[in-house]
Design an enzyme around this catalytic site. Structure first.
Site, short mmCIF file in Angstrom:
data_model
loop_
_atom_site.label_atom_id
_atom_site.label_comp_id
_atom_site.label_asym_id
_atom_site.label_seq_id
_atom_site.Cartn_x
_atom_site.Cartn_y
_atom_site.Cartn_z
N ASN A 151 0.85 -1.19 0.00
CA ASN A 151 0.00 0.00 0.00
C ASN A 151 0.89 1.24 0.00
O ASN A 151 1.38 1.67 1.03
CB ASN A 151 -0.91 -0.01 1.23
CG ASN A 151 -1.96 1.09 1.19
OD1 ASN A 151 -1.93 1.95 0.33
ND2 ASN A 151 -2.90 1.04 2.12
N ASN A 169 -6.06 6.35 -1.39
CA ASN A 169 -6.98 5.78 -2.38
C ASN A 169 -7.56 4.44 -1.94
O ASN A 169 -8.16 3.73 -2.75
CB ASN A 169 -6.28 5.64 -3.74
CG ASN A 169 -5.06 4.72 -3.69
OD1 ASN A 169 -5.03 3.75 -2.94
ND2 ASN A 169 -4.05 5.02 -4.49
N ASP A 170 -7.40 4.08 -0.68
CA ASP A 170 -7.88 2.77 -0.21
C ASP A 170 -9.38 2.60 -0.39
O ASP A 170 -9.86 1.53 -0.75
CB ASP A 170 -7.52 2.56 1.26
CG ASP A 170 -6.02 2.36 1.46
OD1 ASP A 170 -5.29 2.33 0.45
OD2 ASP A 170 -5.59 2.25 2.62
N GLY A 177 -6.01 -2.66 0.09
CA GLY A 177 -5.41 -1.34 -0.06
C GLY A 177 -4.11 -1.29 -0.85
O GLY A 177 -3.53 -0.21 -1.03
N ASP A 207 -1.62 -1.05 -4.00
CA ASP A 207 -1.81 -0.21 -5.18
C ASP A 207 -0.54 -0.16 -6.04
O ASP A 207 0.48 -0.77 -5.71
CB ASP A 207 -2.25 1.20 -4.77
CG ASP A 207 -1.36 1.83 -3.71
OD1 ASP A 207 -0.13 1.57 -3.74
OD2 ASP A 207 -1.87 2.57 -2.85
N ASP A 214 -6.57 -13.82 -20.12
CA ASP A 214 -7.31 -14.64 -19.16
C ASP A 214 -8.27 -15.59 -19.89
O ASP A 214 -8.81 -15.26 -20.95
CB ASP A 214 -8.08 -13.71 -18.22
CG ASP A 214 -8.85 -14.45 -17.16
OD1 ASP A 214 -8.20 -15.12 -16.32
OD2 ASP A 214 -10.09 -14.35 -17.15
N GLU A 219 -3.88 -17.85 -20.98
CA GLU A 219 -4.10 -18.82 -19.90
C GLU A 219 -4.84 -20.03 -20.47
O GLU A 219 -5.94 -19.90 -21.00
CB GLU A 219 -4.93 -18.20 -18.78
CG GLU A 219 -5.23 -19.19 -17.66
CD GLU A 219 -6.39 -18.77 -16.79
OE1 GLU A 219 -6.45 -19.24 -15.64
OE2 GLU A 219 -7.25 -18.01 -17.25
#
Length: 621
Positions: free
Chosen positions: A143, A148-149, A169, A171, A336, A365
């Site tokens: 964090n 910006n949490d 949190g 980032d 993905d 993937e």
């Protein structure tokens, strides 16, 4: 006629008192001059409606021509096919849309930007077997910006590090703060789990349920932090891989909540999940309904399945991939749930990216079972109706049927290290095995330390194999400091990196914060990874493997400059290895330097290989 002027940024507002606060969005939000493909499809969106029965769209600027317009069933949308002149200059280009709501004429100021002069090979360098990829789930690494949490207005307001499915949190700034650590470890490229906005009510920590393609998740720091991280990486000679999700979006995505028309997603009479049975895509005896359920069924109820047969859906996704690559200077894409996409669309998307950026690396993937199944989705030797142009896949076969049984099974005809050997013998099916991405674990799998029964010696063997075998190695965050847990549920293998948050009881980013065992493993990993960076034989050389005997597996990495001998002994006892059978590769060498210890010994007729050890030996004349 009322004239309203709109300037395109991330979104638009009609500048007229009668329509105050009416939001209009245009996707892509901007574009560039000098692109090889000069055709562009703009999607204009206004929640209160856009078009009347008749309308026209045109541009008076010769740099920018409106070729065609399309109005879907939902009049909140309007699609404009644009052609950009070969000699177009950067700047704002007017698009006039006449006879819209109340006979207005709306003037859109759409910006064409100059391409970053570094967006050639000097900046976007691609990913290759010379790299070591480090996979990070941004919410769980560090964090760097507590402000910006939580973000007002977003549906998920959770912030609880004691709950594995809440936000924690972490980032992008936190990642950038620890680039020294990663570079010291030997990492050359970062793959981040998806960084797009996930404005969902819950489970937003993983990033796989996008709700706005053109917004970088603000709880990760937004576009500014992503730019900053990309630039910081490139200044260090490191690289950035973005995680693409083409198959589905989050159920709160505005394109699902306000459908352009009913063909944008796959709808069924009742909810229908994918069967996850990739076999039907290659099965010569497969029933049509089984193929449809596999490809068109939803991945989970909260992630609607996109219909990539719809050309507007396809253009939206492809243009976004190009936009992100150009805007952030991406070096690679990981795709993905590759097998669940429409495969013809994927070929088109891959081609569009590689045509524009030939140096880019793309890998998908493919969590499937069996080498034929896995190789079906990448460039291969098969003569089949479907021919994939995907350069590489995540090599689950060398994980599930390779290194895991090599360390967990007793030696047998097809068990133990023989399983790893046999899996590697099938590399002939790939057009280029060196492009395949190999790994011990990732965000979906149980952590490798737990898989091998928390046996650190076996973990070391796994790491030695990962960093010396063919392909592009990928290391999952925290493996180097002995993070563990089984993926039951998946949140347990996505825990916080200790030391990434102020007030953590231990800081594993530093030697002082690691236990002696953790520090030993970190240094072991770093020694191998840093050697790999200097080793031409491992990065780009050939592989020769020998049939395992007595549970000992030997392979060589070599080129004209260097030869590295790797000896894997997962047995519980020391083994004696006769060297005569390796004369093809040992000829001309008399000594071997142990990469880990630095000790040099002569190559004798017999070598003692310690129990549960992999030796990595650089051969000397």
């Amino acid at each position: 006629m009322r004239i309203i002027v709109l300037t395109i940024a991330c979104f638009l507002f009609l500048q007229d008192s009668a329509f105050a606060q009416t939001e209009v969005k245009v996707y892509p939000t901007h574009w560039w001059t000098g692109m090889k493909n000069r055709k562009l499809q703009l999607m204009v969106y206004r929640s209160s409606g856009l078009t009347s029965t008749t309308f026209s769209a045109y541009s008076l600027n010769s740099d920018f021509k409106v070729i065609k317009t399309y109005r879907p069933a939902n009049h909140h949308y309007l699609f404009l096919d644009i052609e950009i002149a070969a000699n177009a200059k950067p700047g704002r280009k007017e698009i006039r849309i006449a006879n819209m709501i109340r006979s207005e004429q709306v003037i859109i100021q759409y910006e064409l930007k100059a391409r970053n002069p570094e967006n050639g090979k000097s900046r976007i360098r691609g990913i290759s077997s010379e790299d070591l990829i480090y996979l990070i789930m941004p919410d769980r690494f560090s964090n760097g910006d507590p402000s910006n949490d939580r973000m007002a207005g977003l549906k998920d307001q959770s912030l609880n590090r004691n709950e594995i499915f809440d936000r924690h949190g972490g980032d992008l700034q936190g990642i950038e703060n620890h680039l020294d650590y990663l570079q010291d470890l030997g990492v050359t490229a970062l793959w981040l789990n998806p960084v797009l906005l996930n404005d969902m009510p819950q489970r937003t920590e993983h990033g796989y349920a996008a709700t706005d393609h053109y917004t970088i998740e603000p709880r990760l720091g937004g576009a500014a932090a992503y730019h900053s991280l990309a630039n910081a990486l490139h200044k260090r000679g490191m690289k950035l891989i973005q995680d693409a999700v083409y198959n589905h979006v989050g159920i709160e995505h505005f394109l699902f909540r306000d459908l352009p028309d009913s063909t944008w997603f796959h709808f069924w009479p009742t909810y229908t999940n994918t069967t996850y049975k990739d076999q039907v895509l290659m099965d010569p005896y497969a029933a049509a309904i089984d193929k449809k359920k596999m490809s068109d069924g939803w991945f989970v109820p909260s992630m609607p399945d996109l219909n990539q047969h719809n050309p507007y859906v396809a253009n939206f996704l492809i243009q976004h991939a190009l936009w992100c690559t150009e805007k952030f200077g991406l070096d690679g894409w990981r795709i993905d749930t590759y097998a669940y996409n429409d495969l013809a669309f994927m070929n088109r998307c891959n081609k569009a990216l590689l045509d524009e950026y030939p140096q880019l690396h793309i890998f998908g993937e493919t969590w499937v079972h069996g080498i034929p199944n896995q190789s079906f989705f990448t460039q291969n030797i098969y003569q089949l109706p479907y021919k994939s142009n995907l350069p590489a896949v995540t090599d689950f076969q060398l994980n599930l049927y390779g290194i895991v049984p090599a360390l967990n099974q007793p030696f047998g005809w097809t068990e133990g290290v023989n399983r790893l050997y046999l899996t590697a013998t099938n590399d002939f099916v790939y057009k280029d095995p060196m492009k395949q991405v190999i790994f011990l674990d990732n965000h979906d799998l149980s952590r490798f330390l737990s898989v091998v029964g928390e046996d650190v010696q076996k973990l070391k063997i796994g790491l030695a194999w990962l960093l010396t075998f063919r392909g592009v190695p990928q290391l999952y965050y925290g493996t180097e400091v002995m993070m563990k847990n089984f993926a039951n549920p998946d949140g347990l293998v996505r825990l916080d990196f200790p030391g990434g948050w102020a007030g953590d009881s231990a800081n594993k980013f530093t030697s002082a914060g690691r236990t002696p065992s953790e520090d030993s493993l970190f240094n072991y990993t770093r020694t191998l990874a840093q050697f790999r960076k200097r080793s031409s034989a491992i990065k780009t050389g050939k592989l020769m493997q020998y049939v395992p005997e007595d549970g000992v597996y030997v392979y060589f990495r070599y080129d004209t400059k260097q030869t590295v001998m790797c000896i894997m002994n997962p047995n519980d006892k020391d083994m004696e290895l006769a060297t005569a059978r390796f004369v093809e590769r040992l000829k001309g060498f008399t000594r071997a330097k142990d990469v880990i210890t630095g000790q040099t010994t002569s190559i004798s007729d017999k070598m003692k290989i310690p129990a549960k050890t992999q030796l990595v030996l650089e051969l000397k004349p």
